[in-house]
Design a protein around this motif. Structure first.
Motif, PDB file in Angstrom:
ATOM      1  N   LEU A   1       0.847  -1.190   0.000  1.00  0.00           N
ATOM      2  CA  LEU A   1       0.000   0.000   0.000  1.00  0.00           C
ATOM      3  C   LEU A   1       0.881   1.237   0.000  1.00  0.00           C
ATOM      4  O   LEU A   1       1.735   1.403   0.873  1.00  0.00           O
ATOM      5  CB  LEU A   1      -0.909   0.019   1.237  1.00  0.00           C
ATOM      6  N   GLY A   2       0.674   2.101  -0.988  1.00  0.00           N
ATOM      7  CA  GLY A   2       1.398   3.360  -1.059  1.00  0.00           C
ATOM      8  C   GLY A   2       0.496   4.503  -0.634  1.00  0.00           C
ATOM      9  O   GLY A   2      -0.564   4.711  -1.225  1.00  0.00           O
ATOM     10  N   ILE A   3       0.895   5.221   0.395  1.00  0.00           N
ATOM     11  CA  ILE A   3       0.095   6.320   0.925  1.00  0.00           C
ATOM     12  C   ILE A   3       0.764   7.640   0.551  1.00  0.00           C
ATOM     13  O   ILE A   3       1.922   7.875   0.904  1.00  0.00           O
ATOM     14  CB  ILE A   3      -0.056   6.214   2.454  1.00  0.00           C
TER      15      ILE A   3
ATOM     16  N   LYS B   1       2.303  -4.328   3.257  1.00  0.00           N
ATOM     17  CA  LYS B   1       3.555  -3.589   3.329  1.00  0.00           C
ATOM     18  C   LYS B   1       3.239  -2.121   3.077  1.00  0.00           C
ATOM     19  O   LYS B   1       2.535  -1.789   2.118  1.00  0.00           O
ATOM     20  CB  LYS B   1       4.538  -4.102   2.277  1.00  0.00           C
ATOM     21  N   LEU B   2       3.752  -1.229   3.917  1.00  0.00           N
ATOM     22  CA  LEU B   2       3.410   0.186   3.824  1.00  0.00           C
ATOM     23  C   LEU B   2       4.602   1.016   3.368  1.00  0.00           C
ATOM     24  O   LEU B   2       5.665   0.993   3.996  1.00  0.00           O
ATOM     25  CB  LEU B   2       2.928   0.709   5.176  1.00  0.00           C
ATOM     26  N   ILE B   3       4.408   1.747   2.285  1.00  0.00           N
ATOM     27  CA  ILE B   3       5.378   2.749   1.860  1.00  0.00           C
ATOM     28  C   ILE B   3       4.614   4.057   1.695  1.00  0.00           C
ATOM     29  O   ILE B   3       3.418   4.057   1.405  1.00  0.00           O
ATOM     30  CB  ILE B   3       6.087   2.361   0.546  1.00  0.00           C
TER      31      ILE B   3
ATOM     32  N   VAL C   1       7.074   5.031  -4.737  1.00  0.00           N
ATOM     33  CA  VAL C   1       5.757   4.629  -4.245  1.00  0.00           C
ATOM     34  C   VAL C   1       4.862   4.227  -5.414  1.00  0.00           C
ATOM     35  O   VAL C   1       4.183   3.189  -5.371  1.00  0.00           O
ATOM     36  CB  VAL C   1       5.105   5.770  -3.438  1.00  0.00           C
ATOM     37  N   LEU C   2       4.869   5.030  -6.462  1.00  0.00           N
ATOM     38  CA  LEU C   2       4.006   4.747  -7.608  1.00  0.00           C
ATOM     39  C   LEU C   2       4.415   3.456  -8.309  1.00  0.00           C
ATOM     40  O   LEU C   2       3.559   2.682  -8.753  1.00  0.00           O
ATOM     41  CB  LEU C   2       4.045   5.917  -8.588  1.00  0.00           C
ATOM     42  N   ARG C   3       5.701   3.203  -8.411  1.00  0.00           N
ATOM     43  CA  ARG C   3       6.170   2.004  -9.112  1.00  0.00           C
ATOM     44  C   ARG C   3       5.916   0.727  -8.318  1.00  0.00           C
ATOM     45  O   ARG C   3       5.610  -0.320  -8.894  1.00  0.00           O
ATOM     46  CB  ARG C   3       7.672   2.120  -9.403  1.00  0.00           C
ATOM     47  N   GLU C   4       6.041   0.804  -6.998  1.00  0.00           N
ATOM     48  CA  GLU C   4       6.027  -0.417  -6.195  1.00  0.00           C
ATOM     49  C   GLU C   4       4.665  -0.764  -5.599  1.00  0.00           C
ATOM     50  O   GLU C   4       4.406  -1.931  -5.282  1.00  0.00           O
ATOM     51  CB  GLU C   4       7.054  -0.299  -5.062  1.00  0.00           C
ATOM     52  N   ALA C   5       3.793   0.214  -5.435  1.00  0.00           N
ATOM     53  CA  ALA C   5       2.540  -0.037  -4.715  1.00  0.00           C
ATOM     54  C   ALA C   5       1.527  -0.791  -5.571  1.00  0.00           C
ATOM     55  O   ALA C   5       1.382  -0.537  -6.766  1.00  0.00           O
ATOM     56  CB  ALA C   5       1.939   1.278  -4.244  1.00  0.00           C
ATOM     57  N   ASP C   6       0.821  -1.705  -4.927  1.00  0.00           N
ATOM     58  CA  ASP C   6      -0.314  -2.370  -5.566  1.00  0.00           C
ATOM     59  C   ASP C   6      -1.573  -1.521  -5.427  1.00  0.00           C
ATOM     60  O   ASP C   6      -2.484  -1.609  -6.247  1.00  0.00           O
ATOM     61  CB  ASP C   6      -0.548  -3.737  -4.912  1.00  0.00           C
TER      62      ASP C   6
END
Length: 236
Positions: free
Chosen positions: A147-149, A169-171, A196-201
């Motif tokens: 999760l990208g916040i 997983k939190l980024i 964040v944009l590349r890795e977050a689902d």
């Protein structure tokens, strides 16, 4: 004190105001017309407005008696703060009251999009659901995903606490970094926006509307995201 209320509000709120003030209220759920707003605010000492009302110089000019603008909500970008300040009119808002509710909504949208809840609901309501199949409305797992916040303020942190229950997983990317203690408690890692944009689902937005955040997500940012990722926007 005469007060204009630009939208229907809960009876508890209205009763509290009417204890000491004479009120005029817009009784429809649709936003008040511009003409009615300008006409209604004339001669009023207080204005209770919402995010759908544009309180600009035109409004302030027709209400020289105005002594306070109370915003029914958190965001106040619809109000000319500089103009109100120049006229000595204090502007109030309600920070914190919607933190948990907005976090609930954000996580509800994460679950609904991942599990295709709205699509399935529509199929059932249309009477088109006839049988189960292994791939029918097959969604995505939320548990264990990243999760990208974007924006780790009150609401961002509330969403992070909910994500912990799903083992996510939190980024995050934010103007202000959390303290080491908060990062450890939330299990969150500060990263550049692009990471964040590349890795977050799932990418969830929790930033205020400012000149810096306007158009934060555009075509370039969307192209950085995974093809399978979801973008959740409960900000402006």
């Amino acid at each position: 004190m005469r007060v204009l209320i630009t939208a229907r509000v809960p009876e508890e709120v209205l009763s509290l105001i009417r204890q000491d003030h004479e009120t005029e209220m817009h009784h429809e759920d649709r936003p008040i017309d511009r003409g009615k707003l300008l006409e209604g605010v004339e001669g009023k000492v207080g204005l209770l407005c919402t995010i759908t009302d544009r309180i600009d110089t035109e409004v302030l000019d027709v209400a020289p008696a105005l002594k306070v603008i109370a915003n029914y909500g958190v965001g106040f970008e619809h109000i000319d703060i500089d103009g109100a300040t120049q006229r000595g009119i204090p502007v109030t808002n309600t920070p914190g009251v919607l933190t948990e509710a907005t976090a609930d909504l954000a996580f509800a949208l994460i679950l609904a999009t991942a599990r295709r809840v709205a699509e399935g609901d529509k199929r059932v309501r249309q009477g088109k659901f006839q049988y189960w199949a292994p791939l029918l409305f097959l969604g995505q797992d939320v548990s264990g995903k990243t999760l990208g916040i974007l924006g780790m303020g009150r609401i961002g942190k509330a969403v992070a606490r909910r994500a912990a229950g799903f083992g996510m997983k939190l980024i995050y990317h934010s103007r202000t970094r959390l303290s080491p203690i908060e990062e450890r408690e939330l299990g969150a890692s500060l990263q550049p926006l692009e990471t964040v944009l590349r890795e977050a689902d799932f990418v969830t937005l929790h930033v205020p509307l400012t000149p810096h955040t306007r158009h934060l997500i555009g075509s370039r940012e969307l192209e950085l995201m995974k093809n399978s990722a979801y973008l959740i926007n409960t900000a402006r």
